[in-house]
Design an enzyme around this catalytic site. Structure first.
Site, PDB file in Angstrom:
ATOM      1  N   LYS A 203      19.248  44.032 -11.184  1.00 13.69           N
ATOM      2  CA  LYS A 203      19.734  44.495  -9.903  1.00 13.69           C
ATOM      3  C   LYS A 203      20.632  43.411  -9.320  1.00 13.69           C
ATOM      4  CE  LYS A 203      19.709  46.856  -5.912  1.00 13.69           C
ATOM      5  NZ  LYS A 203      20.342  48.178  -5.774  1.00 13.69           N
ATOM      6  N   ASN A 292      17.897  25.710 -16.411  1.00 14.53           N
ATOM      7  CA  ASN A 292      18.729  24.834 -17.232  1.00 14.53           C
ATOM      8  C   ASN A 292      17.877  23.668 -17.713  1.00 14.53           C
ATOM      9  OD1 ASN A 292      21.351  26.139 -16.995  1.00 14.53           O
ATOM     10  ND2 ASN A 292      21.230  25.578 -14.843  1.00 14.53           N
ATOM     11  N   ARG A 294      18.262  20.669 -18.878  1.00  9.28           N
ATOM     12  CA  ARG A 294      19.095  19.473 -19.032  1.00  9.28           C
ATOM     13  C   ARG A 294      19.367  18.877 -17.660  1.00  9.28           C
ATOM     14  NH1 ARG A 294      23.577  21.690 -16.817  1.00  9.28           N
ATOM     15  NH2 ARG A 294      24.109  23.838 -17.376  1.00  9.28           N
TER      16      ARG A 294
END
Length: 451
Positions: A203, A292, A294
């Site tokens: 959505k 993420n 990193r």
């Protein structure tokens, strides 16, 4: 516990320099790797050793795993720091490092596979009780299934490449008539960019803010967070400006989002630095977007408001040292402007070339992370970011005023940069009020930028 003897930095530019600086403070020797195009780069000059790993194109150098492993072995490096981009979230690279008894300063292959694949990550965080945006339970098997799912969650929807990043392989779809065209375009782009055209659907959140939480984990089930960064000023899903704290943040919301991010890290026994990214709607409801695995480009603003060296913590955790052990909260306000070699008056067209004159701004509350210098030739082969300008103030208003002053002092001649765009942004009434979403730049007056 002993830290590493020698770390190879499998990256280039400002992040390679950033890692070298912390290694020097820790008494750790460094190895720079570089492409033919980066022979004169500062990370090559300031590392203790340097090894050429290939031709100019990233695919022939910074993405060549055998070349990087060979460089680590011939220099006797006992660890590799991947920085961000390139191989930093490559599970195969992490696994190969482990096979060669070289410590990968980042997530394990298992962690990267769990959180790097967006569909798998969504299922993982759901099990940790973290709210997610309604959408497909897994990858879409066909465009017909996508259309069916879109009807169930309601338009507008967004389809995303499961292996995506940097805004590639994403399309917003407002009605069923547009679905097939958007599907074809997104899958083709994803295959070209990542070699994987698999899609999932969500959505589309209206009037969203993009807010991320910085986390650290010790790999043994303990984790903490270092509060949030607002990354809503972005163009085509590419961040241009980040700040902390977020203008919309309350302590209650910060605690809820921080707890959610930490719960994810603990659920997967996460090790090292990571960022959990959320969409926050106008009602201050938040939804997991991605993780993420990193260090982030925008990590300096967190460092500036917490007085905490994120790269040092990465290295210490990778060496088996304990987590620093508490959540950190902003003690000031900080803004980062990404200075790119691009022309904002020409749709951000890349502007590689020679820097003929350079003046770096300074003064109280200003930090510049960069690898460029007068006479440096910006190669056309890599990301166009050439500097990060960071301001700090006791209030958001002070951080903005300092940023504007520093932008005016920042002189880069010989190429076009995004400095004029940032100067215009610092005077924008809605930005000054903190009244913006990820759609902010869609109505921004680029024609009035002075090039």
């Amino acid at each position: 516990m002993k830290l590493f003897n020698k770390i190879l930095i499998a990256n280039r530019g400002e992040i390679a320099l950033r890692i070298i600086r912390t290694c020097k403070e820790l008494g750790i020797k460094t190895v720079a790797v570089y492409s033919v195009a980066d022979k004169e780069s500062l990370h090559v000059r300031f590392a203790d050793e340097a090894v050429c790993i290939g031709a100019a194109q990233g695919k022939d150098s910074y993405l060549k795993i055998p070349h990087i492993i060979a460089a680590a072995e011939i220099t006797n490096a006992d660890a590799i720091h991947p920085g961000y981009g390139f191989l930093s979230e490559n599970a195969e690279f992490s696994a190969i490092c482990a096979e060669h008894d070289i410590k990968f300063i980042g997530a394990s292959a298992e962690m990267i596979n769990k959180m790097g694949d967006k569909a798998t990550a969504k299922a993982t965080v759901k099990s940790a009780g973290v709210p997610t945006v309604p959408g497909s339970e897994g990858l879409l098997e066909s465009v017909e299934q996508g259309i069916k799912e879109a009807k169930e969650v309601g338009y507008p929807v967004i389809i995303k490449a499961t292996a995506g990043g940097g805004g590639k392989g994403m399309r917003i779809i407002n009605e069923e008539a547009d679905f097939q065209k958007a599907w074809d375009s997104a899958t083709q782009e994803a295959i070209a960019s990542f070699g994987n055209g698999a899609m999932y659907l969500e959505k589309f959140v209206v009037e969203p803010k993009h807010v991320e939480i910085q986390i650290f984990g010790d790999g043994k089930g303990d984790a903490c967070h270092l509060s949030e960064r607002d990354c809503s000023i972005q163009r085509r899903h590419q961040k241009l400006v980040e700040e902390t704290p977020s203008p919309i943040m309350t302590q209650e919301l910060r605690d809820e989002m921080g707890d959610a991010a930490v719960a994810i890290a603990k659920a997967i026994n996460y090790e090292g630095a990571g960022t959990v990214e959320f969409l926050v709607d106008k009602y201050k409801k938040f939804y997991f977007m991605e993780m993420n695995t990193r260090i982030q480009v925008e990590h300096p603003i967190t460092e500036e408001v917490t007085s905490f060296d994120l790269v040092k913590e990465q290295i210490k955790l990778a060496a088996g040292m304990p987590l620093s052990g508490r959540n950190y909260y902003p003690k000031a306000f900080s803004i980062e402007c990404r200075i790119n070699a691009e022309d904002p008056t020409k749709n951000f067209r890349p502007s590689p070339g020679k820097i003929t004159h350079l003046h770096i701004p300074g003064g109280h509350g200003i930090r510049v992370d960069s690898h460029v210098y007068a006479g440096y030739i910006i190669p056309p082969y890599y990301d166009s970011m050439i500097a990060k300008l960071i301001s700090v103030g006791q209030t958001r208003e002070e951080a903005i005023v300092r940023m504007k002053r520093a932008l005016e002092e920042f002189v880069i001649e010989g190429i076009k940069t995004t400095i004029p765009f940032h100067l215009k942004l610092m005077d924008d009434p809605k930005f000054l009020e903190g009244d913006f979403t990820t759609k902010f730049l869609e109505t921004f007056d680029f024609d009035s930028i002075e090039g």
